[in-house]
Design a protein around this motif. Structure first.
Motif, PDB file in Angstrom:
ATOM      1  N   ASP A 162       0.856  -1.187   0.000  1.00  0.00           N
ATOM      2  CA  ASP A 162       0.000   0.000   0.000  1.00  0.00           C
ATOM      3  C   ASP A 162       0.890   1.234   0.000  1.00  0.00           C
TER       4      ASP A 162
ATOM      5  N   ASN B  88      -0.248   4.394  -0.299  1.00  0.00           N
ATOM      6  CA  ASN B  88      -0.935   5.563   0.302  1.00  0.00           C
ATOM      7  C   ASN B  88      -0.603   6.870  -0.441  1.00  0.00           C
TER       8      ASN B  88
ATOM      9  N   GLU C  84      -1.707  -1.000  -3.869  1.00  0.00           N
ATOM     10  CA  GLU C  84      -2.816  -0.141  -3.476  1.00  0.00           C
ATOM     11  C   GLU C  84      -2.406   1.331  -3.571  1.00  0.00           C
TER      12      GLU C  84
ATOM     13  N   ASP D  43      -7.779   3.144  -3.225  1.00  0.00           N
ATOM     14  CA  ASP D  43      -8.248   3.295  -1.844  1.00  0.00           C
ATOM     15  C   ASP D  43      -8.657   4.753  -1.624  1.00  0.00           C
TER      16      ASP D  43
ATOM     17  N   LYS E 219     -14.189   0.220   2.378  1.00  0.00           N
ATOM     18  CA  LYS E 219     -14.090   0.249   3.844  1.00  0.00           C
ATOM     19  C   LYS E 219     -15.375   0.851   4.396  1.00  0.00           C
TER      20      LYS E 219
HETATM   21 MG    MG Z   1      -4.872   1.873   1.788  1.00  0.00          MG
END
Ligand code: MG
Length: 343
Positions: free
Chosen positions: A181, A183, A208, A233, A255
């Protein structure tokens, strides 16, 4: 006739380890715990604040103070109740999720069934859940990887200047498949592709959010050339975002705290499947309340990342449990949680 009654209070989750991703570090997570009472039953919910969505305990208390559940006579009408709550104010997705989760819990308890059964979901298709390793120095990474013992997939936070070192360190200890990930931590699409090609050789399953959410054209370019799936994400929060990013990514990370809860998450999964997008089911740092709620949807996902409750020291709920690297919802009614001590 019984009435729905909402109550809520702030709580602070203590993390087992300082958690670092590309943009911040922290040791605690503020949450709000909700309860909905109806006819002697209690439904539990939770709001955990994803930093990048800008919610705080104060904003959530402020939002929840505007919610009047006592006016609803048909408690089963989640569609209408949750739509009304969504219309109170824009944003506030975690606040809305805290009501959605408690409503699902109470409705499941009235029906005396767990949500995976109400939805008709077969638990035999649950994918392995990943366990997250935050950015850290070499000795801490070694310690965390050892702690992750039984997990069959690790999720690694990358996006600073030591990405290759982190992966090499982990590869010296274990050869389990990895999810990475970023970010939004990489900025250049060419360098991102170079890194992904390198990661492909290190048994990495997916990447991600490699680029900032504003760089949608660069992400589309990257996804087309990438040998690994690229999952959105930060670029996708709610149902209506899916259409906007569907051509730029291979899949989406859903999420509950981003999308207002179980009701919308279920709809997002169905839309993503129609659009041939892969599905990852993720979480924030949450108690077993939020994690258990999400776990009912996990058989519908391609990848599951529901380790939030395992990263905290003071979980006040018992619910979904990890068996052989997979997270299973409890078979008890509602979201399947039990409060194990008072907050
Ligand atoms: Mg994430």
């Amino acid at each position: 006739m019984p009435k729905l009654k909402l109550s809520f209070k702030p709580f602070t989750l203590e993390l087992k380890h300082t958690f670092t991703v590309s943009v911040f570090s922290r040791t605690t997570t503020p949450i709000i715990l909700t309860e909905i009472e109806y006819d002697g039953l209690i439904g539990y919910g939770e709001a955990s604040m994803p930093v990048y969505l800008g919610e705080t305990q104060e904003s959530i208390i402020n939002f929840l103070s505007k919610v009047d559940l006592s006016k609803y006579d048909d408690v089963f009408n989640l569609e209408n109740i949750l739509k009304d709550i969504d219309l109170i104010e824009n944003g506030n997705t975690a606040a809305k999720a805290s009501i959605d989760i408690a409503m699902h819990d109470i409705v499941g308890k009235i029906l005396n069934q767990p949500w995976y059964k109400i939805w008709g979901i077969d638990l035999k298709n649950i994918p392995y859940t990943s366990f997250t390793i935050g950015i850290d120095d070499k000795s801490m990474i070694e310690k965390k990887v050892k702690e992750a013992g039984d997990f069959k997939i690790l999720k690694v936070k990358l996006g600073r200047d030591n990405d290759k070192d982190i992966i090499q360190t982990i590869r010296e200890i274990t050869d389990v498949p990895l999810i990475v990930d970023i970010n939004q931590g990489w900025k250049d699409k060419e360098l991102a592709l170079e890194m992904i090609n390198w990661l492909k050789g290190k048994k990495v399953l997916l990447v991600e959010q490699p680029l900032p959410k504003g760089q949608i054209d660069d992400t589309a370019w990257l996804t087309e050339k990438s040998p690994l799936p690229i999952i959105a994400d930060e670029s996708v929060q709610r149902f209506s975002d899916i259409i906007k990013i569907k051509d730029a990514f291979s899949g989406i990370n859903i999420k509950l705290m981003k999308c207002t809860g179980m009701h919308e998450a279920y709809k997002m999964i169905n839309l993503a499947k129609e659009l041939n997008l892969k599905i990852m089911l993720g979480c924030m740092t949450e108690t077993s309340c939020g994690i258990s709620a999400a776990s009912h949807l996990s058989p519908l996902a391609d990848w599951v990342d529901l380790d939030g409750a395992l990263l905290i020291k003071n979980d006040i709920f018992k619910g979904a449990g990890v068996i052989n690297g997979k997270i299973f919802p409890a078979a008890s009614p509602g979201i399947g949680v039990e409060k194990i001590y008072n907050s």
